[in-house]
Design a protein around this motif. Structure first.
Motif, mmCIF file in Angstrom:
data_model
loop_
_atom_site.group_PDB
_atom_site.id
_atom_site.type_symbol
_atom_site.label_atom_id
_atom_site.label_comp_id
_atom_site.label_asym_id
_atom_site.label_seq_id
_atom_site.Cartn_x
_atom_site.Cartn_y
_atom_site.Cartn_z
ATOM 1 N N ALA A 143 11.071 4.278 18.766
ATOM 2 C CA ALA A 143 11.555 5.044 17.611
ATOM 3 C C ALA A 143 10.954 6.444 17.588
ATOM 4 N N ASN A 144 9.664 6.542 17.871
ATOM 5 C CA ASN A 144 9.013 7.858 17.868
ATOM 6 C C ASN A 144 9.550 8.761 18.962
ATOM 7 N N ILE A 145 9.792 8.217 20.142
ATOM 8 C CA ILE A 145 10.276 9.064 21.235
ATOM 9 C C ILE A 145 11.702 9.521 20.960
ATOM 10 N N THR A 146 12.509 8.651 20.356
ATOM 11 C CA THR A 146 13.882 9.030 20.007
ATOM 12 C C THR A 146 13.869 10.181 19.008
ATOM 13 N N GLY A 147 13.012 10.089 17.994
ATOM 14 C CA GLY A 147 12.911 11.158 17.003
ATOM 15 C C GLY A 147 12.404 12.457 17.606
ATOM 16 N N LEU A 148 11.397 12.355 18.455
ATOM 17 C CA LEU A 148 10.848 13.546 19.109
ATOM 18 C C LEU A 148 11.899 14.220 19.975
ATOM 19 N N ILE A 149 12.611 13.444 20.760
ATOM 20 C CA ILE A 149 13.646 14.016 21.623
ATOM 21 C C ILE A 149 14.721 14.691 20.774
ATOM 22 N N GLY A 150 15.079 14.073 19.672
ATOM 23 C CA GLY A 150 16.060 14.686 18.767
ATOM 24 C C GLY A 150 15.595 16.035 18.253
ATOM 25 N N ARG A 151 14.326 16.121 17.872
ATOM 26 C CA ARG A 151 13.786 17.397 17.388
ATOM 27 C C ARG A 151 13.742 18.445 18.505
ATOM 28 N N LEU A 152 13.365 18.008 19.703
ATOM 29 C CA LEU A 152 13.325 18.942 20.833
ATOM 30 C C LEU A 152 14.722 19.421 21.206
ATOM 31 N N GLU A 153 15.718 18.548 21.054
ATOM 32 C CA GLU A 153 17.113 18.960 21.304
ATOM 33 C C GLU A 153 17.540 20.036 20.310
ATOM 34 N N LYS A 154 17.189 19.848 19.047
ATOM 35 C CA LYS A 154 17.558 20.828 18.012
ATOM 36 C C LYS A 154 16.944 22.196 18.289
ATOM 37 N N GLU A 155 15.783 22.201 18.943
ATOM 38 C CA GLU A 155 15.117 23.460 19.296
ATOM 39 C C GLU A 155 15.588 23.991 20.644
ATOM 40 N N ASP A 156 16.565 23.337 21.248
ATOM 41 C CA ASP A 156 17.116 23.711 22.556
ATOM 42 C C ASP A 156 16.042 23.692 23.646
ATOM 43 N N LEU A 157 15.152 22.689 23.572
ATOM 44 C CA LEU A 157 14.104 22.558 24.587
ATOM 45 C C LEU A 157 14.409 21.446 25.588
ATOM 46 N N VAL A 158 15.217 20.468 25.178
ATOM 47 C CA VAL A 158 15.620 19.391 26.087
ATOM 48 C C VAL A 158 17.095 19.070 25.898
ATOM 49 N N VAL A 159 17.641 18.435 26.915
ATOM 50 C CA VAL A 159 18.992 17.877 26.840
ATOM 51 C C VAL A 159 18.936 16.439 27.341
ATOM 52 N N ARG A 160 19.807 15.628 26.786
ATOM 53 C CA ARG A 160 19.949 14.252 27.274
ATOM 54 C C ARG A 160 21.165 14.211 28.177
ATOM 55 N N LYS A 161 20.984 13.642 29.352
ATOM 56 C CA LYS A 161 22.071 13.525 30.322
ATOM 57 C C LYS A 161 22.233 12.062 30.685
ATOM 58 N N ASN A 162 23.464 11.658 30.948
ATOM 59 C CA ASN A 162 23.688 10.297 31.431
ATOM 60 C C ASN A 162 23.007 10.122 32.775
ATOM 61 N N ASP A 163 22.371 8.979 32.952
ATOM 62 C CA ASP A 163 21.755 8.646 34.225
ATOM 63 C C ASP A 163 22.865 8.242 35.188
ATOM 64 N N PRO A 164 22.954 8.872 36.359
ATOM 65 C CA PRO A 164 24.041 8.557 37.289
ATOM 66 C C PRO A 164 24.025 7.106 37.772
ATOM 67 N N SER A 165 22.849 6.492 37.803
ATOM 68 C CA SER A 165 22.775 5.121 38.322
ATOM 69 C C SER A 165 22.932 4.062 37.230
ATOM 70 N N ASP A 166 22.797 4.457 35.956
ATOM 71 C CA ASP A 166 22.923 3.495 34.860
ATOM 72 C C ASP A 166 23.442 4.225 33.626
ATOM 73 N N LYS A 167 24.715 4.050 33.343
ATOM 74 C CA LYS A 167 25.363 4.774 32.242
ATOM 75 C C LYS A 167 24.841 4.373 30.862
ATOM 76 N N ARG A 168 24.041 3.316 30.790
ATOM 77 C CA ARG A 168 23.511 2.873 29.495
ATOM 78 C C ARG A 168 22.280 3.652 29.064
ATOM 79 N N VAL A 169 21.686 4.407 29.966
ATOM 80 C CA VAL A 169 20.457 5.128 29.643
ATOM 81 C C VAL A 169 20.658 6.631 29.803
ATOM 82 N N PHE A 170 19.797 7.369 29.117
ATOM 83 C CA PHE A 170 19.826 8.828 29.193
ATOM 84 C C PHE A 170 18.574 9.328 29.899
ATOM 85 N N ARG A 171 18.752 10.394 30.661
ATOM 86 C CA ARG A 171 17.628 11.127 31.236
ATOM 87 C C ARG A 171 17.402 12.336 30.348
ATOM 88 N N VAL A 172 16.155 12.608 30.083
ATOM 89 C CA VAL A 172 15.786 13.770 29.280
ATOM 90 C C VAL A 172 15.325 14.848 30.242
#
Length: 120
Positions: free
Chosen positions: A41-70
């Motif tokens: 839960a904490n990492i999801t929230g942190l990643i969301g905040r970093l996305e809003k600041e345009d510091l990270v993006v979540r991308k689909n993992d090419p080997s597993d569409k169920r997970v995101f790469r940050v």
């Protein structure tokens, strides 16, 4: 104060430096959470905040569409590249207060703690 001059906190820096060290590959969200020793839960929230600041993006993992790469954005890479020399100098000043024996003891203790973390 050290981190805030660059719009960072310890937590943001910790996340960004882990991602920076992976290069373009990035990390799966759970990998980043494990490296930072935080809950899902904490990492999801942190990643969301970093996305809003345009510091990270979540991308689909090419080997597993169920997970995101940050991955870092160009803005985050530039921020880390400008901050690292300042941070390294800061850390060097802090560490200069220890003599060689104290540094060796510190390194030994940190290695021991790291082994303990790997057992968890």
């Amino acid at each position: 104060m050290h981190f805030s001059r660059f719009g960072l906190s310890w937590v943001k820096f910790n996340a960004l430096i882990h991602l920076y060290m992976t290069g373009d590959r990035g990390l799966i969200q759970s990998e980043l959470g494990n490296k930072m020793l935080v809950s899902r839960a904490n990492i999801t929230g942190l990643i969301g905040r970093l996305e809003k600041e345009d510091l990270v993006v979540r991308k689909n993992d090419p080997s597993d569409k169920r997970v995101f790469r940050v991955c870092l954005t160009n803005k985050a890479c530039a921020l880390i590249q400008s901050f690292l020399p300042v941070h390294n100098s800061y850390m060097q000043k802090i560490m200069s207060t220890l003599d060689i024996h104290e540094k060796e003891v510190l390194i030994s203790l940190v290695r021991k703690l790291n082994k303990g973390l790997n057992l968890i």
